[in-house]
Write an enzyme that holds these catalytic residues in place. Structure first.
Site, PDB file in Angstrom:
ATOM      1  CE1 TYR A  20      -3.599   2.635   1.000  1.00 34.49           C
ATOM      2  CE2 TYR A  20      -2.117   3.228   2.793  1.00 34.49           C
ATOM      3  CZ  TYR A  20      -3.237   3.497   2.029  1.00 34.49           C
ATOM      4  OH  TYR A  20      -3.981   4.613   2.286  1.00 34.49           O
ATOM      5  CE  LYS A  24      -3.328   5.851  -0.813  1.00 36.87           C
ATOM      6  NZ  LYS A  24      -4.346   6.587  -1.589  1.00 36.87           N
TER       7      LYS A  24
HETATM    8  N1  LIG Z   1      -8.478   5.562   6.376  1.00 35.12           N
HETATM    9  C1  LIG Z   1      -7.216   5.897   6.541  1.00 35.12           C
HETATM   10  O1  LIG Z   1      -6.625   5.737   7.652  1.00 35.12           O
HETATM   11  C2  LIG Z   1      -6.456   6.520   5.401  1.00 35.12           C
HETATM   12  C3  LIG Z   1      -5.179   7.064   5.673  1.00 35.12           C
HETATM   13  C4  LIG Z   1      -4.461   7.648   4.645  1.00 35.12           C
HETATM   14  C5  LIG Z   1      -5.000   7.681   3.382  1.00 35.12           C
HETATM   15  N2  LIG Z   1      -6.235   7.133   3.125  1.00 35.12           N
HETATM   16  C6  LIG Z   1      -6.731   7.202   1.759  1.00 35.12           C
HETATM   17  O2  LIG Z   1      -7.936   7.908   1.738  1.00 35.12           O
HETATM   18  C7  LIG Z   1      -8.703   7.487   0.614  1.00 35.12           C
HETATM   19  C8  LIG Z   1     -10.107   7.167   1.080  1.00 35.12           C
HETATM   20  O3  LIG Z   1      -9.988   6.071   1.988  1.00 35.12           O
HETATM   21  P1  LIG Z   1     -11.069   5.748   3.097  1.00 35.12           P
HETATM   22  O4  LIG Z   1     -10.342   5.536   4.361  1.00 35.12           O
HETATM   23  O5  LIG Z   1     -12.173   6.762   3.021  1.00 35.12           O
HETATM   24  O6  LIG Z   1     -11.502   4.334   2.552  1.00 35.12           O
HETATM   25  P2  LIG Z   1     -12.955   3.679   2.455  1.00 35.12           P
HETATM   26  O7  LIG Z   1     -13.770   4.143   3.592  1.00 35.12           O
HETATM   27  O8  LIG Z   1     -12.724   2.240   2.237  1.00 35.12           O
HETATM   28  O9  LIG Z   1     -13.546   4.340   1.138  1.00 35.12           O
HETATM   29  C9  LIG Z   1     -12.989   4.053  -0.100  1.00 35.12           C
HETATM   30  C10 LIG Z   1     -13.881   4.672  -1.151  1.00 35.12           C
HETATM   31  O10 LIG Z   1     -13.338   4.322  -2.434  1.00 35.12           O
HETATM   32  C11 LIG Z   1     -14.363   3.736  -3.193  1.00 35.12           C
HETATM   33  N3  LIG Z   1     -13.780   2.703  -4.039  1.00 35.12           N
HETATM   34  C12 LIG Z   1     -13.043   1.639  -3.647  1.00 35.12           C
HETATM   35  N4  LIG Z   1     -12.683   0.893  -4.714  1.00 35.12           N
HETATM   36  C13 LIG Z   1     -13.193   1.535  -5.798  1.00 35.12           C
HETATM   37  C14 LIG Z   1     -13.142   1.273  -7.183  1.00 35.12           C
HETATM   38  N5  LIG Z   1     -12.496   0.207  -7.678  1.00 35.12           N
HETATM   39  N6  LIG Z   1     -13.775   2.132  -8.008  1.00 35.12           N
HETATM   40  C15 LIG Z   1     -14.415   3.195  -7.522  1.00 35.12           C
HETATM   41  N7  LIG Z   1     -14.503   3.507  -6.211  1.00 35.12           N
HETATM   42  C16 LIG Z   1     -13.885   2.680  -5.365  1.00 35.12           C
HETATM   43  C17 LIG Z   1     -15.357   3.148  -2.225  1.00 35.12           C
HETATM   44  O11 LIG Z   1     -16.613   3.085  -2.839  1.00 35.12           O
HETATM   45  P3  LIG Z   1     -17.780   2.121  -2.238  1.00 35.12           P
HETATM   46  O12 LIG Z   1     -18.140   2.652  -0.893  1.00 35.12           O
HETATM   47  O13 LIG Z   1     -18.860   2.262  -3.256  1.00 35.12           O
HETATM   48  O14 LIG Z   1     -17.172   0.746  -2.173  1.00 35.12           O
HETATM   49  C18 LIG Z   1     -15.310   4.176  -1.095  1.00 35.12           C
HETATM   50  O15 LIG Z   1     -16.183   5.268  -1.355  1.00 35.12           O
HETATM   51  C19 LIG Z   1      -7.962   6.289   0.005  1.00 35.12           C
HETATM   52  O16 LIG Z   1      -7.214   6.731  -1.093  1.00 35.12           O
HETATM   53  C20 LIG Z   1      -7.047   5.849   1.133  1.00 35.12           C
HETATM   54  O17 LIG Z   1      -5.891   5.209   0.649  1.00 35.12           O
HETATM   55  C21 LIG Z   1      -6.956   6.579   4.115  1.00 35.12           C
END
Ligand SMILES: NC(=O)c1ccc[n+]([C@@H]2O[C@H](COP(=O)([O-])OP(=O)(O)OC[C@H]3O[C@@H](n4cnc5c(N)ncnc54)[C@H](OP(=O)(O)O)[C@@H]3O)[C@@H](O)[C@H]2O)c1
Length: 115
Positions: A20, A24
């Site tokens: 991952y 990133k």
């Molecule tokens: N959570 C953390 O601690 C964290 C930390 C640093 C960075 N991030 C980054 O923040 C971003 C959002 O993450 P999150 O934590 O909000 O994750 P999340 O709650 O799992 O949400 C991911 C989102 O991406 C969508 N998605 C996943 N696969 C997809 C695909 N193949 N095509 C289109 N949409 C897709 C999902 O849609 P559905 O709901 O319809 O499945 C969901 O809306 C990501 O890039 C993640 O790497 C997160």
């Protein structure tokens, strides 16, 4: 305006999430190059680096400690960063200092840490 969500995980490879983190890290570098390319066209490229955020992506992790942020606070930070046309933003901001330290730990020491 281009804004993309990278991660603190892309700042240094760790045993717990280096696949991952590699993705990133690539995104962060891509955005850096894109920013350099588009600056003369007046296009801002905002790299967003969240720390630990309480979302479905991290549902499997036990969320203890002050470092976990609610998604609403991170979303507000993203909006602010876009409004200010920031280049790179850590959210919450304390991660800028955490990652400054993490990036500067010598590799000979870092490779032995369990992070
Ligand atoms: N959570 C953390 O601690 C964290 C930390 C640093 C960075 N991030 C980054 O923040 C971003 C959002 O993450 P999150 O934590 O909000 O994750 P999340 O709650 O799992 O949400 C991911 C989102 O991406 C969508 N998605 C996943 N696969 C997809 C695909 N193949 N095509 C289109 N949409 C897709 C999902 O849609 P559905 O709901 O319809 O499945 C969901 O809306 C990501 O890039 C993640 O790497 C997160």
């Amino acid at each position: 305006m281009v804004a993309a969500i990278s991660s603190v995980a892309g700042d240094r490879g760790r045993q717990s999430n280096y696949v991952y983190g590699a993705a990133k890290g690539m995104l962060t570098l891509f955005l850096q190059g894109l920013r350099n390319r588009l600056v003369r066209a007046g296009v801002s490229v905002v790299t967003i680096k969240p720390g630990f955020v309480d979302t479905p992506m991290t549902a499997h992790i036990e969320k203890k400690g002050l470092l976990w942020a609610p998604p609403e606070a991170v979303a507000q930070g993203i909006l602010r960063a876009i409004a200010k046309r920031r280049d790179v933003v850590y959210l919450p901001g304390v991660w800028r200092w955490i990652m400054l330290i993490i990036r500067h730990i010598p590799e000979a020491v870092f490779k032995r840490l369990e992070l």
